[in-house]
Design a protein around this motif. Structure first.
Motif, PDB file in Angstrom:
ATOM      1  N   TYR A 643       0.815  -1.214   0.000  1.00 37.07           N
ATOM      2  CA  TYR A 643       0.000   0.000   0.000  1.00 37.07           C
ATOM      3  C   TYR A 643       0.852   1.269   0.000  1.00 37.07           C
ATOM      4  O   TYR A 643       0.320   2.368  -0.073  1.00 37.07           O
ATOM      5  N   ARG A 644       2.170   1.122   0.074  1.00 37.54           N
ATOM      6  CA  ARG A 644       3.021   2.301  -0.086  1.00 37.54           C
ATOM      7  C   ARG A 644       3.615   2.359  -1.488  1.00 37.54           C
ATOM      8  O   ARG A 644       4.393   3.251  -1.804  1.00 37.54           O
ATOM      9  N   GLY A 645       3.307   1.359  -2.302  1.00 38.52           N
ATOM     10  CA  GLY A 645       3.620   1.429  -3.727  1.00 38.52           C
ATOM     11  C   GLY A 645       5.034   1.065  -4.125  1.00 38.52           C
ATOM     12  O   GLY A 645       5.326   0.932  -5.308  1.00 38.52           O
ATOM     13  N   GLY A 646       5.954   0.897  -3.151  1.00 32.33           N
ATOM     14  CA  GLY A 646       7.367   0.674  -3.472  1.00 32.33           C
ATOM     15  C   GLY A 646       8.163   1.904  -3.052  1.00 32.33           C
ATOM     16  O   GLY A 646       7.592   2.982  -2.882  1.00 32.33           O
ATOM     17  N   PRO A 647       9.480   1.775  -2.905  1.00 35.19           N
ATOM     18  CA  PRO A 647      10.270   2.883  -2.340  1.00 35.19           C
ATOM     19  C   PRO A 647      10.248   4.151  -3.185  1.00 35.19           C
ATOM     20  O   PRO A 647      10.233   5.254  -2.634  1.00 35.19           O
ATOM     21  N   LEU A 648      10.226   4.020  -4.502  1.00 37.94           N
ATOM     22  CA  LEU A 648      10.307   5.242  -5.310  1.00 37.94           C
ATOM     23  C   LEU A 648       8.937   5.916  -5.440  1.00 37.94           C
ATOM     24  O   LEU A 648       8.860   7.140  -5.579  1.00 37.94           O
ATOM     25  N   LYS A 649       7.866   5.138  -5.374  1.00 39.68           N
ATOM     26  CA  LYS A 649       6.528   5.750  -5.291  1.00 39.68           C
ATOM     27  C   LYS A 649       6.401   6.472  -3.947  1.00 39.68           C
ATOM     28  O   LYS A 649       5.892   7.596  -3.879  1.00 39.68           O
ATOM     29  N   TRP A 650       6.889   5.797  -2.890  1.00 42.31           N
ATOM     30  CA  TRP A 650       6.866   6.424  -1.562  1.00 42.31           C
ATOM     31  C   TRP A 650       7.625   7.743  -1.614  1.00 42.31           C
ATOM     32  O   TRP A 650       7.163   8.762  -1.088  1.00 42.31           O
ATOM     33  N   ALA A 651       8.792   7.731  -2.272  1.00 41.55           N
ATOM     34  CA  ALA A 651       9.628   8.939  -2.346  1.00 41.55           C
ATOM     35  C   ALA A 651       8.872  10.063  -3.054  1.00 41.55           C
ATOM     36  O   ALA A 651       8.861  11.206  -2.597  1.00 41.55           O
ATOM     37  N   ASP A 652       8.208   9.736  -4.160  1.00 42.60           N
ATOM     38  CA  ASP A 652       7.421  10.751  -4.876  1.00 42.60           C
ATOM     39  C   ASP A 652       6.351  11.337  -3.968  1.00 42.60           C
ATOM     40  O   ASP A 652       6.114  12.538  -3.958  1.00 42.60           O
ATOM     41  N   LEU A 653       5.686  10.454  -3.216  1.00 39.93           N
ATOM     42  CA  LEU A 653       4.588  10.928  -2.369  1.00 39.93           C
ATOM     43  C   LEU A 653       5.106  11.775  -1.203  1.00 39.93           C
ATOM     44  O   LEU A 653       4.437  12.698  -0.753  1.00 39.93           O
ATOM     45  N   GLN A 654       6.319  11.465  -0.743  1.00 38.30           N
ATOM     46  CA  GLN A 654       6.911  12.264   0.339  1.00 38.30           C
ATOM     47  C   GLN A 654       7.404  13.617  -0.169  1.00 38.30           C
ATOM     48  O   GLN A 654       7.442  14.588   0.551  1.00 38.30           O
ATOM     49  N   GLY A 655       7.840  13.635  -1.426  1.00 41.22           N
ATOM     50  CA  GLY A 655       8.457  14.843  -1.986  1.00 41.22           C
ATOM     51  C   GLY A 655       9.967  14.648  -2.079  1.00 41.22           C
ATOM     52  O   GLY A 655      10.629  14.430  -1.053  1.00 41.22           O
ATOM     53  N   LEU A 656      10.509  14.730  -3.292  1.00 32.54           N
ATOM     54  CA  LEU A 656      11.943  14.458  -3.470  1.00 32.54           C
ATOM     55  C   LEU A 656      12.831  15.543  -2.846  1.00 32.54           C
ATOM     56  O   LEU A 656      13.907  15.221  -2.329  1.00 32.54           O
ATOM     57  N   PRO A 657      12.432  16.841  -2.874  1.00 34.40           N
ATOM     58  CA  PRO A 657      13.340  17.836  -2.296  1.00 34.40           C
ATOM     59  C   PRO A 657      13.646  17.568  -0.814  1.00 34.40           C
ATOM     60  O   PRO A 657      14.793  17.691  -0.383  1.00 34.40           O
ATOM     61  N   GLY A 658      12.632  17.158  -0.055  1.00 36.28           N
ATOM     62  CA  GLY A 658      12.833  16.890   1.379  1.00 36.28           C
ATOM     63  C   GLY A 658      13.785  15.716   1.585  1.00 36.28           C
ATOM     64  O   GLY A 658      14.599  15.707   2.514  1.00 36.28           O
ATOM     65  N   ILE A 659      13.676  14.726   0.713  1.00 37.50           N
ATOM     66  CA  ILE A 659      14.551  13.553   0.829  1.00 37.50           C
ATOM     67  C   ILE A 659      16.003  13.963   0.561  1.00 37.50           C
ATOM     68  O   ILE A 659      16.925  13.599   1.290  1.00 37.50           O
TER      69      ILE A 659
END
Ligand code: TC6
Length: 698
Positions: A643-659
């Motif tokens: 349900y989190r879609g995978g690490p890179l989908k998760w990253a998109d949903l979190q926002g890449l600049p913050g990461i």
């Protein structure tokens, strides 16, 4: 009339035939066509309406591609209500898979007939939503609350015979859906059967919905949709009217539609279908594979052989000695017994596989006729090279030569043969007859037909196959090595392995990294650490010795009864091993580290960000073709919460600049481990996402 629904009049019956290949998804054209068809049938004075699907199925659901876009009229819930409200007798004839919105259209029809092979279900929770076109209100009215809760919260596909027993369908009959539908509609007209609207049936009796909600929430390990769906079914029982129940369903549906979990699950749905679609394989024919060879009958080799045998492929299994070959056969027999117990094969199939389909051998000549051979011997380059030199000598021209190595250089292995174009990596995950993931490792000289053959084999073995390039650990194990290292660093700095495991299972992982190590065997990580130290660690890399101490004392995890956790016979799972904390404390003292506290949020953030950063390197270097390939590998091989879609989908949903900001901040404390991936920097600079890269590749 829309072209997606064809209208035809047979006597008193108006026939609405959906024609929207491949699965008759209920996109806007189909919805308009159905509405227009009902209105025309009423205006023309028909007495009944038959709805069925052309091609391979009745409606397999709403059109998932429309989700997240502005809705277009008519909406499905309103359409279903309109179908149900028709004064004509509405009959649906089901074949293939009547799923989601498809079953909801069927439930709004007044009668349902199905062919025996049809399956019905409300799988919406698996897409992060709930049945939003009356499914949570109508299904409990026909099947009862208990059966409806089971179908809706699991999303399982129910066979026609069971659906008949549950009252979801009224009749099962073999034949063409149009023909059986017409005959059934005529029979109903002739017998004067009443119009029968499910929405007008009395509300079903309630159950203890709070208890069901809690149980479903717990089972979902953080997934919300099944639990929220329970509340919608509750409304079917408790709302003062059907219309108010529908309104509650709509409200809950919209909540889920807006959620990140819905985005993650729908990404997973399309990603797992996209991994096999590679532009370079368009029009490339795989080589025929009728029989395969497997070298090595340990856990991995026996698992691979089992997977092939279950898929109907004869296997020749090569071992060094007769005893080893028989031990391998016993392992395979054990795996097959499990398949028999789970109802995957019949006793007859089980016996036939063991007596006719499996050949044991101790000499390479036995592999001279196989079409494809998979080597699953000890992970040692010299041993692998010897195996491939032997295969080169005996295998027929055109045979595919595959290695199951999990990290060794496939180019170097291929160079041990005179036919590197035929060599490929097929990296199965243990137990290979159960785990769905297959990494197809393409070396520099691997021929496209050989890659296509790998994908065709994966398909036949019912695996989710992902293309990977050559590097240490390919896609999955390379990324694992990084996030595992991140966890080790957090332990050195003050977190306990038990806190880390708990934080990550709370995040939704099936298991935490330390429990996984115990399951896999601590000796595996120990061997890798020894190898890397022998190759020479970068002087800037942090190292730790506490896990080595466990191994030196003979504690290899579950198989020895002790590792990070202590395992008692007959009990599921383990309890924290307190000795581990002493070993860690000694390691910290030796390295002069003063431990600090970590919150669970910081643990999850660091672990995830390290995973995303390595994944971005894997994509940037072309080891994975697209971000979605990484996501599918982590979902299917590493217990990542779907349900989190995978690490890179998760990253998109979190926002890449913050990461990227976090990586830069943490690099102040360790600029060797926290080196930002160039691809991540580029995407942030361009204001783009990983999903944009997926779209570029379409
Ligand atoms: C819902 O109904 C909600 C209602 C509430 C509304 C208010 N939409 O899987 P396959 C495509 S939610 C759009 O390879 P199979 C799929 O992407 C929905 N496209 O075939 C693929 O496209 P490609 C509830 C869809 O035979 C092609 O069709 N329904 C949809 O192995 C073939 O698919 C579901 O959750 C769709 N709904 O399995 C059912 N479904 O060729 C989802 C499929 O471009 N679908 N496609 O790659 C399935 O479970 C399976 O597709 C299957 C067929 C069992 C129907």
């Amino acid at each position: 009339m829309s072209e997606a629904v064809e209208y035809e009049r047979i006597g008193d019956i108006a026939v609405l035939a959906a024609n929207n290949p491949p699965v008759n998804a209920l996109g806007v054209d189909v919805r308009r066509g159905l509405l227009a068809g009902i209105e025309r049938a009423e205006a023309e004075g028909a007495k009944a309406v038959l709805i069925y699907g052309k091609g391979r199925t009745y409606f397999a659901g709403a059109d998932i591609r429309e989700f997240g876009k502005p809705p277009q009229e008519p909406w499905l819930p309103g359409l279903c209500d309109r179908i149900e409200a028709s004064p004509l007798l509405v009959v649906s004839a089901l074949h293939g898979t009547a799923l989601g919105g498809g079953l909801e259209v069927a439930l709004s029809s007044h009668y349902r007939i199905a062919v025996p092979s049809a399956k019905v279900g409300l799988p919406e929770v698996n897409l992060g939503i709930l049945p939003g076109a009356g499914g949570t209100q109508r299904l409990p009215r026909v099947a009862g609350v208990e059966a409806a809760l089971d179908m809706i919260t699991t999303g399982r596909h129910v066979r026609a015979d069971e659906a008949l027993k549950l009252g979801v369908i009224d009749k099962v009959q073999d034949g063409d859906p149009r023909e059986i539908g017409l005959a059934y509609a005529q029979e109903l007209l002739d017998s004067g059967a009443p119009r029968r609207a499910v929405g007008e049936m009395p509300a079903p009796d309630p159950v203890d919905f709070d208890a069901v909600y809690e149980a479903v929430l717990k089972k979902g390990r953080g997934q919300l949709s099944p639990a929220v769906a329970v509340r919608a079914v509750q409304a079917a029982c408790e709302a003062p009217s059907f219309a108010e129940g529908m309104a509650r369903e709509r409200e809950l549906f919209m909540q889920l539609m807006e959620s990140d979990q819905r985005k993650g699950l729908i990404h997973a749905f399309f990603a797992e279908r996209a991994v096999g679609k590679l532009p370079e394989l368009k029009g490339v024919e795989p080589r025929p594979v009728h029989q395969i060879g497997v070298i090595g009958g340990g856990t991995m080799g026996a698992g691979i052989a089992t997977a092939a045998l279950l898929a109907g492929l004869p296997v020749t299994l090569l071992e060094m000695t007769q005893e080893a070959a028989h031990a391998a056969k016993d392992r395979i027999a054990g795996n097959l017994a499990g398949a028999l117990k789970r109802g995957k094969i019949s006793q007859q199939q089980h016996d036939a596989i063991l007596s006719d389909q499996l050949q044991l051998a101790t000499g390479y000549d036995a592999l001279s006729a196989v079409d494809l051979v998979i080597e699953a011997v000890f992970e040692d380059m010299d041993v692998k090279k010897q195996v491939f030199a032997q295969l080169d000598a005996v295998c027929k021209p055109g045979a595919v030569l595959a290695t199951n190595t999990s990290y060794l250089d496939v180019n170097e292995i291929a160079a041990a043969t005179k036919r590197p174009q035929d060599v490929i990596g097929l990296h199965f995950f243990s137990p290979a007859h159960v785990m769905k993931l297959l990494e197809i490792v393409v070396a520099d000289k691997t021929a496209p037909e050989v890659v296509a053959t790998g994908f065709a084999l994966g398909h036949r073995l019912k695996k989710v196959s992902v293309r990977a390039g050559v590097c240490d650990g390919f896609i999955g194990n390379r990324i694992l090595s990084t996030y595992r290292t991140c966890a080790d660093h957090m332990v050195l700095d003050g977190a306990s392995p038990f806190q880390i495991d708990k934080a990550l299972t709370d995040f939704g992982f099936a298991m935490g990294p330390f429990a996984v190590s115990d399951l896999a065997g601590l000796d595996i990580g120990w061997a890798v650490r020894k190898r890397k130290r022998a190759e020479g660690l970068d002087p800037r890399a942090r190292d730790s010795s506490y896990a080595d101490k466990l191994c030196e004392a003979g504690h290899f995890g579950q198989k020895t009864g002790k590792g990070f956790y202590v395992y008692e016979k007959g009990k599921r799972g383990g309890t924290p091993n307190p000795e581990v904390l002493d070993l860690i404390a000694a390691d910290r003292a030796a390295q002069g580290i003063t431990p600090r506290t970590f919150t669970d949020d910081e643990i999850v953030r660091r672990y995830m960000v390290s995973m995303v950063n390595e994944a971005a390197k894997v994509v940037g270097e072309g080891i994975a073709r697209r971000p979605l390939d990484v996501d599918v590998v982590l979902l299917y091989g590493y217990g990542f919460p779907r349900y989190r879609g995978g690490p890179l989908k998760w990253a998109d949903l979190q926002g890449l600049p913050g990461i990227l900001d976090d990586i830069r901040a943490w690099s102040a404390e360790d600029d060797y481990f926290w080196q930002p991936a160039p691809l991540l920097e580029k995407l942030v600079a361009e204001g783009r996402s990983f999903d944009d890269l997926n779209k570029d590749a379409e």
